[in-house]
Structures are given as structure tokens and as C-alpha cells.
Design a protein around this motif. Structure first.
Motif, PDB file in Angstrom:
ATOM      1  N   ALA A 149      -8.830  24.842   2.257  1.00 53.01           N
ATOM      2  CA  ALA A 149      -8.871  25.937   1.283  1.00 53.01           C
ATOM      3  C   ALA A 149     -10.145  25.887   0.455  1.00 53.01           C
ATOM      4  O   ALA A 149     -10.745  26.923   0.151  1.00 53.01           O
ATOM      5  N   SER A 150     -10.563  24.680   0.083  1.00 50.88           N
ATOM      6  CA  SER A 150     -11.771  24.527  -0.726  1.00 50.88           C
ATOM      7  C   SER A 150     -13.031  24.800   0.085  1.00 50.88           C
ATOM      8  O   SER A 150     -13.965  25.464  -0.391  1.00 50.88           O
ATOM      9  N   LEU A 151     -13.078  24.301   1.319  1.00 51.60           N
ATOM     10  CA  LEU A 151     -14.251  24.537   2.165  1.00 51.60           C
ATOM     11  C   LEU A 151     -14.481  26.026   2.402  1.00 51.60           C
ATOM     12  O   LEU A 151     -15.631  26.492   2.447  1.00 51.60           O
ATOM     13  N   TRP A 251      -3.673  24.889  -2.065  1.00 50.39           N
ATOM     14  CA  TRP A 251      -3.703  25.484  -0.733  1.00 50.39           C
ATOM     15  C   TRP A 251      -2.602  26.525  -0.546  1.00 50.39           C
ATOM     16  O   TRP A 251      -2.780  27.510   0.189  1.00 50.39           O
ATOM     17  N   ALA A 252      -1.451  26.329  -1.199  1.00 53.99           N
ATOM     18  CA  ALA A 252      -0.308  27.227  -0.999  1.00 53.99           C
ATOM     19  C   ALA A 252      -0.653  28.663  -1.386  1.00 53.99           C
ATOM     20  O   ALA A 252      -0.132  29.623  -0.794  1.00 53.99           O
ATOM     21  N   ALA A 253      -1.540  28.825  -2.367  1.00 47.97           N
ATOM     22  CA  ALA A 253      -1.936  30.163  -2.802  1.00 47.97           C
ATOM     23  C   ALA A 253      -3.243  30.618  -2.166  1.00 47.97           C
ATOM     24  O   ALA A 253      -3.516  31.823  -2.092  1.00 47.97           O
ATOM     25  N   ARG A 254      -4.049  29.687  -1.711  1.00 47.65           N
ATOM     26  CA  ARG A 254      -5.386  30.023  -1.222  1.00 47.65           C
ATOM     27  C   ARG A 254      -5.453  30.246   0.287  1.00 47.65           C
ATOM     28  O   ARG A 254      -6.344  30.941   0.776  1.00 47.65           O
ATOM     29  N   LEU A 255      -4.547  29.640   1.030  1.00 47.50           N
ATOM     30  CA  LEU A 255      -4.569  29.798   2.485  1.00 47.50           C
ATOM     31  C   LEU A 255      -3.672  30.953   2.913  1.00 47.50           C
ATOM     32  O   LEU A 255      -2.626  31.218   2.308  1.00 47.50           O
ATOM     33  N   GLU A 256      -4.086  31.647   3.953  1.00 49.86           N
ATOM     34  CA  GLU A 256      -3.243  32.679   4.545  1.00 49.86           C
ATOM     35  C   GLU A 256      -2.101  32.020   5.308  1.00 49.86           C
ATOM     36  O   GLU A 256      -2.176  30.845   5.677  1.00 49.86           O
ATOM     37  N   SER A 257      -1.053  32.768   5.563  1.00 47.47           N
ATOM     38  CA  SER A 257       0.137  32.184   6.186  1.00 47.47           C
ATOM     39  C   SER A 257      -0.180  31.604   7.559  1.00 47.47           C
ATOM     40  O   SER A 257       0.330  30.539   7.929  1.00 47.47           O
ATOM     41  N   TRP A 258      -1.057  32.272   8.327  1.00 43.83           N
ATOM     42  CA  TRP A 258      -1.384  31.748   9.648  1.00 43.83           C
ATOM     43  C   TRP A 258      -2.181  30.446   9.539  1.00 43.83           C
ATOM     44  O   TRP A 258      -2.066  29.559  10.410  1.00 43.83           O
ATOM     45  N   GLU A 259      -2.989  30.315   8.477  1.00 44.22           N
ATOM     46  CA  GLU A 259      -3.763  29.098   8.280  1.00 44.22           C
ATOM     47  C   GLU A 259      -2.853  27.926   7.922  1.00 44.22           C
ATOM     48  O   GLU A 259      -3.064  26.799   8.383  1.00 44.22           O
ATOM     49  N   ILE A 260      -1.845  28.187   7.113  1.00 47.98           N
ATOM     50  CA  ILE A 260      -0.880  27.133   6.775  1.00 47.98           C
ATOM     51  C   ILE A 260      -0.135  26.694   8.035  1.00 47.98           C
ATOM     52  O   ILE A 260       0.045  25.491   8.296  1.00 47.98           O
ATOM     53  N   LEU A 278       5.126  18.545   4.517  1.00 47.49           N
ATOM     54  CA  LEU A 278       4.896  19.818   5.179  1.00 47.49           C
ATOM     55  C   LEU A 278       5.800  20.887   4.564  1.00 47.49           C
ATOM     56  O   LEU A 278       6.881  20.592   4.063  1.00 47.49           O
ATOM     57  N   SER A 279       5.330  22.135   4.624  1.00 51.51           N
ATOM     58  CA  SER A 279       6.079  23.222   3.989  1.00 51.51           C
ATOM     59  C   SER A 279       7.139  23.817   4.900  1.00 51.51           C
ATOM     60  O   SER A 279       7.972  24.610   4.453  1.00 51.51           O
ATOM     61  N   GLY A 280       7.094  23.464   6.178  1.00 48.16           N
ATOM     62  CA  GLY A 280       8.032  24.056   7.122  1.00 48.16           C
ATOM     63  C   GLY A 280       7.611  25.430   7.589  1.00 48.16           C
ATOM     64  O   GLY A 280       8.449  26.262   7.949  1.00 48.16           O
ATOM     65  N   ALA A 281       6.301  25.674   7.589  1.00 46.19           N
ATOM     66  CA  ALA A 281       5.782  26.974   8.017  1.00 46.19           C
ATOM     67  C   ALA A 281       6.146  27.239   9.475  1.00 46.19           C
ATOM     68  O   ALA A 281       6.401  26.315  10.253  1.00 46.19           O
ATOM     69  N   ARG A 282       6.134  28.521   9.813  1.00 44.33           N
ATOM     70  CA  ARG A 282       6.473  28.901  11.200  1.00 44.33           C
ATOM     71  C   ARG A 282       5.453  28.325  12.176  1.00 44.33           C
ATOM     72  O   ARG A 282       4.336  27.938  11.796  1.00 44.33           O
TER      73      ARG A 282
END
Length: 346
Positions: A149-151, A251-260, A278-282
């Protein structure tokens, strides 16, 4: 007896290595400059400078370091003529000329021990050990999702989020490898999140590794940021503030869902191994996973090509490589103990 071994701060970019650099620079015995960017290119072009046992060759290399447009020497606050003279009068090895820059920088602050910080050194540890066989390495690890997210926000980072993920994975993998292969007392790893949550405890443990007494000033790196962080590096503005945990988990607010999703699929094992939940993303899309694998392969191929060229160079090296600037290295080489007069005055 205190150590004079060089200290290198390494890790994935945007892991907090500048903060750690300033913490070490806040120690009364250790000086760590801003990134200099001459060490790696100098090493890979070392044949062009010849045998460093010859003073004129030392002068040529020192001249390039001091005058080169890309070396950042001008940010160190050192006299060019004084450094070149110190390099010419110093030991006749390639590492000694390189290390003399940092030695002079430490002497500018009246400190006996020096270090260097550049995140990408994580992939050059073997090279650094050739130059400085008694070096110590401090590897800082941060949640890979926060690094990505920072990079993405950095004006100097020209790659995309997928390449940023490959970058973090590479740094972690090299860290694991270095931890296994390096001698005892050479490699130390800590997490950014632990360092920001309890800097005193983490820095005390780090000082034990370094063989130094802990100093409370290390917990207040903002006080040296004005001196040790060039003003044009606006992306390091956080170093002028108090150490905080506020930058973790963004990162939770800065990354798009596909990136997470992609982060957690391709970096998941590494993240959990370092204690990150891990957040349990799809599940990530197949195309995104393929793009990540391609980025990893591209980085590996480029790295291998450079290493192969260097192996050939090692067969035709023109002179000694290892620095003779620490008491341990001088003792091994049968050289007399160093005296303490300054080669460079502030």
C-alpha cells in the motif's frame, strides 16, 4: 570492549528502515547516513578501477564516489578533498575505500562506529560480506500488505502493486535465507509493528545483538531527522514525528479488494509465519495470480543474470576486496591496531 563492526539496515522498501536508521544514528556511538547509492554500482564495476593497493586507483574510485552525479555523496556533509585524501592514505583494498566514506561520516559526528541503510541490500548480503566480512545485518520486516500500500503511493516507485508484492516476498525470502546461512551474531530480524509498539524493549534487544549499551535517545529518532534525512525526501516526513503505531494496518483502506485477495493468496504463508493475521478475503483471480508469478520470474531472471556476470568478474578481480577498517579485520590481516586521530574533522 565495544565493537566497531559495520551495521547494515535492510528490508523491503517502506518497511520502516529509515526510522530504524535514525534510531541507530541517535545512539552516541553509531552513525548511519541517509542512502548513498554508490556501494552496489561501485562493486559491480570494480574491475574498471584496478588494484586498490595502488594509491592512484584509490584516488580514482574515491573521486567517482565524491563527484559522481548519482552517488548522493553531497548529502553527507563531507569535504570531498578530505575524503579523497583519507581514501588514498587508507588501507589498500576495495572495501576500505568504500568503507572510508562511512568512517568519515561517523567521524563528522564524533562517533567510532558506522553503518549504512539501503532496503535493497537484502539481496546483496553476500556481496557486503565480501566487502565487510565482520558486518552485522538488521533486517526489518513489516506487514507485506502495508508495504504494498505504501509503495503504491511513492513517487519513485514505477512498478505496480503486483511487483510490489513480489518485492516484499523476495525480501522476506532473502531474510529467511540469510538467517540460516550467516554466522552467529551476524543477522538480526525484528518486526516494524513490534518496534513501533514498544521501541524501548525492541531497541534494548537490538543493542544486545550489536554489543552496544542501550541509550534512551534511540526512542526519539525525530530529533536527528533534521540532520540525517534530506529535505527533498518528502516521503520520509513521518520520521520527523514521534514513533507511532498509527501507520500499521492502513492497507485495509488503501488497497483495492483484488489487491488484498492477491496479497493474502500469494503472500499468505509468509504473512502468517511472521504473525500477521489474514482477513479472509476471497480467492484471487487466476489472471492476477499469473501476473504475480510473472513478476517473480522477471525479478529472479534479472537477479540471476547480474549474479552470473559477477561470478565471472570474481575470477579476474584485480586486488583485495575485504575492508581493513575494523580492529578484527586488521588483526586477521596482521596489521597494527589503529590509532584514534581523526582523518576528517567536522
Amino acid at each position: 570492549m565495544h565493537s566497531d563492526r559495520p551495521v547494515f539496515v535492510i528490508g523491503c522498501p517502506r518497511s520502516g528502515t529509515t526510522m530504524l536508521q535514525l534510531m541507530l544514528h541517535s545512539h552516541p556511538r553509531v552513525a548511519v547516513p541517509p542512502e548513498t547509492r554508490f556501494l552496489v554500482p561501485a562493486y559491480f564495476s570494480r574491475r574498471a578501477y584496478g588494484d586498490m593497493r595502488l594509491a592512484d586507483n584509490r584516488r580514482r574510485l574515491a573521486g567517482w564516489i565524491a563527484e559522481g552525479r548519482t552517488t548522493k555523496f553531497h548529502e553527507l556533509g563531507l569535504s570531498r578533498p578530505d575524503f579523497v585524501q583519507a581514501a588514498m592514505l587508507g588501507p589498500g583494498s576495495f572495501g576500505s575505500v568504500i568503507g572510508m566514506v562511512f568512517k568519515c561520516y561517523a567521524e563528522r559526528f564524533g562517533k567510532p562506529r558506522w553503518g549504512d541503510k539501503r532496503p535493497s541490500y537484502y539481496r546483496h548480503v553476500e556481496m557486503l560480506m565480501r566487502l565487510f566480512p565482520d558486518a552485522q545485518f538488521v533486517h526489518l520486516v513489516r506487514d507485506g500488505r502495508d508495504c504494498v500500500a505504501s509503495l503504491k503511493q511513492m513517487p519513485w516507485y514505477k512498478e505496480d502493486a503486483v511487483h510490489a508484492m513480489a518485492n516484499w516476498a523476495e525480501a522476506v525470502d532473502f531474510g529467511r535465507r540469510n538467517a540460516r546461512r550467516l554466522p552467529d551474531g551476524t543477522f538480526y530480524e525484528l518486526r516494524y509493528e513490534d518496534l513501533t509498539a514498544d521501541p524501548e524493549t525492541e531497541l534494548k534487544k537490538l543493542c544486545v545483538f550489536l554489543g552496544e549499551d542501550y541509550d534512551p535517545a534511540m526512542c526519539e529518532p525525530r530529533h536527528v531527522a533534521e540532520l540525517a534525512v534530506p529535505r527533498h525526501k518528502v516521503w520520509h516526513s513521518n520520521t520527523h514525528e514521534e514513533v507511532t503505531t498509527a501507520h500499521s494496518g492502513k492497507w485495509a483502506a488503501r488497497l483495492e479488494s483484488w489487491e488484498i485477495s492477491l496479497c493474502e493468496e500469494v503472500l499468505g504463508e509468509r504473512l502468517t509465519a511472521y504473525g500477521y493475521e489474514l482477513s479472509g478475503a476471497r480467492k484471487a483471480d487466476r489472471d492476477h495470480v499469473g501476473a504475480y508469478k510473472a513478476a517473480v520470474s522477471k525479478r529472479r531472471t534479472a537477479r540471476q543474470r547480474k549474479y552470473n556476470r559477477d561470478r565471472l568478474t570474481r575470477l579476474r578481480e584485480p586486488g583485495p576486496i575485504a575492508a581493513l577498517l575494523t580492529e578484527g579485520q586488521r588483526r586477521l590481516a596482521g596489521l597494527p591496531q589503529q590509532r584514534t586521530p581523526e582523518l576528517l574533522r567536522a
